[in-house]
Design a protein around this motif. Structure first.
Motif, short mmCIF file in Angstrom:
data_model
loop_
_atom_site.label_atom_id
_atom_site.label_comp_id
_atom_site.label_asym_id
_atom_site.label_seq_id
_atom_site.Cartn_x
_atom_site.Cartn_y
_atom_site.Cartn_z
N HIS A 160 -1.65 11.34 2.41
CA HIS A 160 -2.48 10.21 1.97
C HIS A 160 -1.95 9.56 0.69
O HIS A 160 -1.94 8.33 0.58
CB HIS A 160 -3.92 10.67 1.76
CG HIS A 160 -4.64 10.96 3.02
ND1 HIS A 160 -5.97 10.65 3.20
CD2 HIS A 160 -4.25 11.55 4.17
CE1 HIS A 160 -6.36 11.03 4.40
NE2 HIS A 160 -5.33 11.59 5.01
N LYS A 161 -1.54 10.36 -0.27
CA LYS A 161 -1.08 9.82 -1.55
C LYS A 161 0.15 8.94 -1.36
O LYS A 161 0.25 7.86 -1.94
CB LYS A 161 -0.76 10.95 -2.54
CG LYS A 161 -1.95 11.76 -2.94
CD LYS A 161 -2.79 11.00 -3.93
CE LYS A 161 -3.92 11.90 -4.42
NZ LYS A 161 -4.97 11.17 -5.07
N LYS A 162 1.09 9.41 -0.56
CA LYS A 162 2.32 8.66 -0.32
C LYS A 162 2.01 7.34 0.39
O LYS A 162 2.51 6.28 0.00
CB LYS A 162 3.29 9.49 0.53
CG LYS A 162 4.65 8.84 0.74
CD LYS A 162 5.55 9.69 1.62
CE LYS A 162 6.12 10.85 0.84
NZ LYS A 162 7.15 11.59 1.58
N ILE A 163 1.14 7.40 1.39
CA ILE A 163 0.78 6.19 2.13
C ILE A 163 0.04 5.20 1.24
O ILE A 163 0.32 4.00 1.26
CB ILE A 163 -0.05 6.56 3.37
CG1 ILE A 163 0.82 7.34 4.36
CG2 ILE A 163 -0.63 5.32 4.04
CD1 ILE A 163 0.04 8.04 5.45
N GLU A 164 -0.89 5.70 0.45
CA GLU A 164 -1.62 4.84 -0.48
C GLU A 164 -0.66 4.15 -1.45
O GLU A 164 -0.81 2.96 -1.74
CB GLU A 164 -2.66 5.63 -1.25
CG GLU A 164 -3.88 5.99 -0.45
CD GLU A 164 -4.86 6.84 -1.23
OE1 GLU A 164 -4.76 6.93 -2.48
OE2 GLU A 164 -5.74 7.44 -0.58
N ARG A 165 0.32 4.89 -1.94
CA ARG A 165 1.29 4.33 -2.88
C ARG A 165 2.08 3.20 -2.21
O ARG A 165 2.25 2.12 -2.78
CB ARG A 165 2.22 5.42 -3.41
CG ARG A 165 3.12 4.95 -4.54
CD ARG A 165 3.95 6.09 -5.14
NE ARG A 165 4.92 6.62 -4.19
CZ ARG A 165 4.88 7.83 -3.65
NH1 ARG A 165 3.92 8.68 -3.98
NH2 ARG A 165 5.81 8.23 -2.80
N LEU A 187 10.59 -9.32 2.65
CA LEU A 187 11.33 -8.22 3.29
C LEU A 187 11.03 -6.88 2.62
O LEU A 187 10.90 -5.85 3.29
CB LEU A 187 12.83 -8.52 3.30
CG LEU A 187 13.26 -9.70 4.16
CD1 LEU A 187 14.74 -10.01 3.94
CD2 LEU A 187 12.95 -9.47 5.62
N ALA A 188 10.92 -6.89 1.31
CA ALA A 188 10.59 -5.66 0.59
C ALA A 188 9.19 -5.17 0.97
O ALA A 188 8.97 -3.96 1.15
CB ALA A 188 10.70 -5.88 -0.91
N SER A 189 8.26 -6.10 1.12
CA SER A 189 6.90 -5.73 1.53
C SER A 189 6.89 -5.17 2.93
O SER A 189 6.21 -4.17 3.21
CB SER A 189 5.97 -6.96 1.46
OG SER A 189 5.86 -7.41 0.14
N GLU A 190 7.65 -5.80 3.82
CA GLU A 190 7.74 -5.31 5.20
C GLU A 190 8.30 -3.88 5.22
O GLU A 190 7.83 -3.04 5.99
CB GLU A 190 8.63 -6.22 6.05
CG GLU A 190 7.99 -7.53 6.41
CD GLU A 190 8.92 -8.43 7.20
OE1 GLU A 190 10.16 -8.24 7.17
OE2 GLU A 190 8.41 -9.34 7.87
N ALA A 191 9.29 -3.61 4.39
CA ALA A 191 9.89 -2.28 4.34
C ALA A 191 8.85 -1.24 3.91
O ALA A 191 8.80 -0.14 4.47
CB ALA A 191 11.09 -2.27 3.41
N LEU A 192 8.03 -1.57 2.94
CA LEU A 192 6.99 -0.64 2.50
C LEU A 192 5.94 -0.42 3.59
O LEU A 192 5.49 0.71 3.80
CB LEU A 192 6.31 -1.16 1.23
CG LEU A 192 7.13 -1.01 -0.04
CD1 LEU A 192 6.54 -1.85 -1.16
CD2 LEU A 192 7.20 0.45 -0.45
N LEU A 193 5.55 -1.47 4.28
CA LEU A 193 4.59 -1.33 5.37
C LEU A 193 5.17 -0.48 6.49
O LEU A 193 4.48 0.35 7.09
CB LEU A 193 4.17 -2.70 5.89
CG LEU A 193 3.35 -3.55 4.92
CD1 LEU A 193 3.13 -4.95 5.48
CD2 LEU A 193 2.01 -2.88 4.61
N SER A 194 6.45 -0.64 6.74
CA SER A 194 7.13 0.16 7.76
C SER A 194 7.15 1.64 7.36
O SER A 194 6.91 2.52 8.19
CB SER A 194 8.55 -0.36 7.98
OG SER A 194 9.22 0.40 8.93
#
Length: 90
Positions: free
Chosen positions: A5-10, A40-47
Protein backbone atom coordinates in the motif's frame (compact mmCIF):
# COMPACT_ATOMS: atom_id res chain seq x y z
CA UNK A 1 -5.41 -6.09 -1.51
CA UNK A 2 -2.10 -7.86 -0.97
CA UNK A 3 0.02 -5.19 -2.66
CA UNK A 4 2.40 -2.81 -0.89
CA UNK A 5 0.00 0.00 0.00
CA UNK A 6 2.73 2.51 0.90
CA UNK A 7 4.55 2.04 -2.40
CA UNK A 8 1.34 2.34 -4.42
CA UNK A 9 0.22 5.42 -2.49
CA UNK A 10 3.60 7.03 -3.13
CA UNK A 11 3.36 6.37 -6.88
CA UNK A 12 -0.20 7.69 -7.08
CA UNK A 13 0.41 10.77 -4.96
CA UNK A 14 3.47 11.63 -7.02
CA UNK A 15 1.49 11.14 -10.23
CA UNK A 16 -1.28 13.36 -8.85
CA UNK A 17 1.28 16.08 -8.12
CA UNK A 18 2.70 15.75 -11.61
CA UNK A 19 -0.77 15.98 -13.15
CA UNK A 20 -1.50 19.12 -11.14
CA UNK A 21 1.81 20.49 -12.43
CA UNK A 22 0.88 19.57 -16.00
CA UNK A 23 -2.41 21.44 -15.71
CA UNK A 24 -0.52 24.48 -14.45
CA UNK A 25 1.96 24.16 -17.33
CA UNK A 26 -0.95 24.13 -19.79
CA UNK A 27 -2.54 27.17 -18.15
CA UNK A 28 0.80 28.98 -18.37
CA UNK A 29 1.25 27.92 -22.01
CA UNK A 30 4.57 26.18 -21.35
CA UNK A 31 6.64 24.47 -24.03
CA UNK A 32 4.83 21.48 -25.57
CA UNK A 33 7.71 19.02 -25.24
CA UNK A 34 8.08 19.83 -21.55
CA UNK A 35 4.38 19.09 -21.06
CA UNK A 36 4.60 15.83 -22.99
CA UNK A 37 7.59 14.75 -20.91
CA UNK A 38 5.61 15.34 -17.73
CA UNK A 39 2.62 13.41 -19.12
CA UNK A 40 4.92 10.49 -19.94
CA UNK A 41 6.42 10.59 -16.46
CA UNK A 42 2.93 10.50 -14.94
CA UNK A 43 1.97 7.57 -17.15
CA UNK A 44 5.08 5.70 -16.00
CA UNK A 45 4.11 6.17 -12.35
CA UNK A 46 0.55 5.02 -13.00
CA UNK A 47 1.92 1.98 -14.80
CA UNK A 48 4.18 1.16 -11.84
CA UNK A 49 1.19 1.43 -9.50
CA UNK A 50 -0.90 -0.84 -11.74
CA UNK A 51 1.88 -3.43 -11.87
CA UNK A 52 2.20 -3.45 -8.08
CA UNK A 53 -1.55 -3.86 -7.67
CA UNK A 54 -1.61 -6.65 -10.26
CA UNK A 55 1.28 -8.42 -8.53
CA UNK A 56 -0.64 -8.22 -5.26
CA UNK A 57 -3.70 -9.65 -7.00
CA UNK A 58 -1.69 -12.58 -8.33
CA UNK A 59 -0.04 -13.24 -4.96
CA UNK A 60 -3.35 -12.92 -3.13
CA UNK A 61 -6.54 -13.52 -5.08
CA UNK A 62 -5.15 -15.85 -7.74
CA UNK A 63 -3.25 -18.00 -5.25
CA UNK A 64 -6.30 -18.03 -2.96
CA UNK A 65 -8.52 -19.21 -5.80
CA UNK A 66 -6.26 -22.18 -6.52
CA UNK A 67 -6.02 -23.07 -2.85
CA UNK A 68 -9.84 -23.20 -2.69
CA UNK A 69 -10.23 -26.07 -5.22
CA UNK A 70 -13.29 -24.21 -6.56
CA UNK A 71 -12.89 -24.61 -10.33
CA UNK A 72 -15.48 -21.92 -11.12
CA UNK A 73 -13.78 -19.41 -8.82
CA UNK A 74 -10.40 -20.27 -10.36
CA UNK A 75 -11.76 -19.79 -13.88
CA UNK A 76 -13.30 -16.46 -12.89
CA UNK A 77 -10.02 -15.15 -11.45
CA UNK A 78 -8.04 -16.36 -14.44
CA UNK A 79 -10.51 -14.70 -16.84
CA UNK A 80 -10.13 -11.41 -14.95
CA UNK A 81 -6.37 -11.70 -15.10
CA UNK A 82 -6.47 -12.52 -18.81
CA UNK A 83 -8.59 -9.43 -19.56
CA UNK A 84 -6.18 -7.17 -17.67
CA UNK A 85 -3.14 -8.69 -19.37
CA UNK A 86 -4.81 -8.17 -22.76
CA UNK A 87 -5.29 -4.48 -21.91
CA UNK A 88 -1.68 -4.15 -20.76
CA UNK A 89 -0.39 -5.80 -23.95
CA UNK A 90 -2.11 -3.24 -26.19
Amino acid sequence: MQADHKKIERYLKTARGQIDGILKMIEEDKYCIDIVNQVLASEALLSKAAKQILLGHIQGCIVESFESDDKEYQAEKMAELSKVLDRIAK
